[in-house]
Design an enzyme around this catalytic site. Structure first.
Site, PDB file in Angstrom:
ATOM      1  N   GLU A  93       4.271   0.385 -11.071  1.00 28.97           N
ATOM      2  CA  GLU A  93       3.424   1.252 -10.212  1.00 28.97           C
ATOM      3  C   GLU A  93       3.039   0.188  -9.020  1.00 28.97           C
ATOM      4  OE1 GLU A  93       1.654   3.779  -9.576  1.00 28.97           O
ATOM      5  OE2 GLU A  93       0.736   4.567 -10.977  1.00 28.97           O
ATOM      6  N   ASP A  94       2.746   0.778  -7.895  1.00 33.84           N
ATOM      7  CA  ASP A  94       2.212   0.124  -6.688  1.00 33.84           C
ATOM      8  C   ASP A  94       0.685  -0.503  -7.029  1.00 33.84           C
ATOM      9  OD1 ASP A  94       1.138   2.657  -6.684  1.00 33.84           O
ATOM     10  OD2 ASP A  94       1.564   2.850  -4.522  1.00 33.84           O
ATOM     11  N   ASP A  97      -5.606   2.129 -10.316  1.00 33.27           N
ATOM     12  CA  ASP A  97      -7.077   2.602  -9.666  1.00 33.27           C
ATOM     13  C   ASP A  97      -7.855   2.937 -10.898  1.00 33.27           C
ATOM     14  OD1 ASP A  97      -9.323   3.160  -8.389  1.00 33.27           O
ATOM     15  OD2 ASP A  97      -8.395   3.859  -6.579  1.00 33.27           O
ATOM     16  N   ASP A 153       0.190   3.894   1.342  1.00 30.99           N
ATOM     17  CA  ASP A 153      -0.038   4.832   2.481  1.00 30.99           C
ATOM     18  C   ASP A 153      -1.159   5.289   2.733  1.00 30.99           C
ATOM     19  OD1 ASP A 153       0.578   8.199   1.941  1.00 30.99           O
ATOM     20  OD2 ASP A 153       0.423   6.715   0.377  1.00 30.99           O
ATOM     21  N   ARG A 159       3.862   2.981   4.703  1.00 32.50           N
ATOM     22  CA  ARG A 159       4.601   2.333   3.394  1.00 32.50           C
ATOM     23  C   ARG A 159       5.382   1.278   3.867  1.00 32.50           C
ATOM     24  NH1 ARG A 159       3.665   5.769  -0.834  1.00 32.50           N
ATOM     25  NH2 ARG A 159       3.311   7.985  -0.484  1.00 32.50           N
TER      26      ARG A 159
END
Length: 191
Positions: A93-94, A97, A153, A159
């Site tokens: 995952e980036d 949250d 983004d 990105r």
């Protein structure tokens, strides 16, 4: 007037930490062949660097999400094509949250009976967590910043930035997003 954004993590910091994560993952999975499942689209830069930082015989696949519905579940638009039964799976995952997306992804992948499922994330916003989800490999823990760059983004832009930028004032940023593009250029004296 100062800019409505600032660098949160520079490309060299990111590169150093991703190299460390690659070594950690290589040690944990030594002698095994895991499948790294990238969460499209934000995790692409992180996955590319992470794969190169490992010394593993591994496979790469992807999963894509459409949106949350009213029940706070994730709709999948792309499911991994790789056979996962009996395999070690690493979700890449980036950013994690609230945990809602990751919880849904884990449930989808665990239904395919892998031998293990872990998560590697570049950014962890633990203070925003709504559901408890395990995140075994964390690049950086951040606060409640709104960030762009290195896969993340704003309105499908930014990105490709090699640094991660903290948007300090979203309204001011939205009025002139081109300022970030100019500031983030490699020839800029601000980077």
């Amino acid at each position: 007037m100062s800019q409505p954004f600032d660098v949160l993590l520079r490309r060299n910091q990111i590169a150093e930490r991703v190299a460390e994560l690659g070594r950690e993952i290589s040690e944990q999975y030594a002698g095994r062949s895991p499948v790294m499942i990238m969460v499209l689209h934000g995790a692409l830069p992180f996955l590319a660097d992470l794969v190169r930082a490992t010394s593993l015989d591994l496979e790469v696949d992807a999963i894509a999400l459409t949106r949350f519905d009213s029940g706070a579940t994730v709709n999948l638009s792309l499911s991994p094509a790789t056979q996962l039964e009996g395999r070690d799976v690493i979700i890449v995952e980036d950013i994690v949250d609230t945990g809602l997306t990751l919880r849904s992804i884990r449930a989808h992948l665990e239904a395919q009976l892998p031998s293990s499922v872990t998560t590697a994330t570049l950014l962890n916003k633990a203070t925003r967590r709504l559901v408890d989800v395990p995140v075994e490999f964390v690049g950086f823990t951040i606060g409640d910043e709104f960030v762009v760059g290195f896969g993340m983004d704003w309105e499908h832009r930014f990105r490709n930035l090699p640094d991660i930028w903290n948007i300090l004032d979203l309204e001011a940023f939205a009025a002139n997003p081109t300022a970030l593009e100019l500031t983030s250029r490699p020839d800029s004296d601000r980077v």
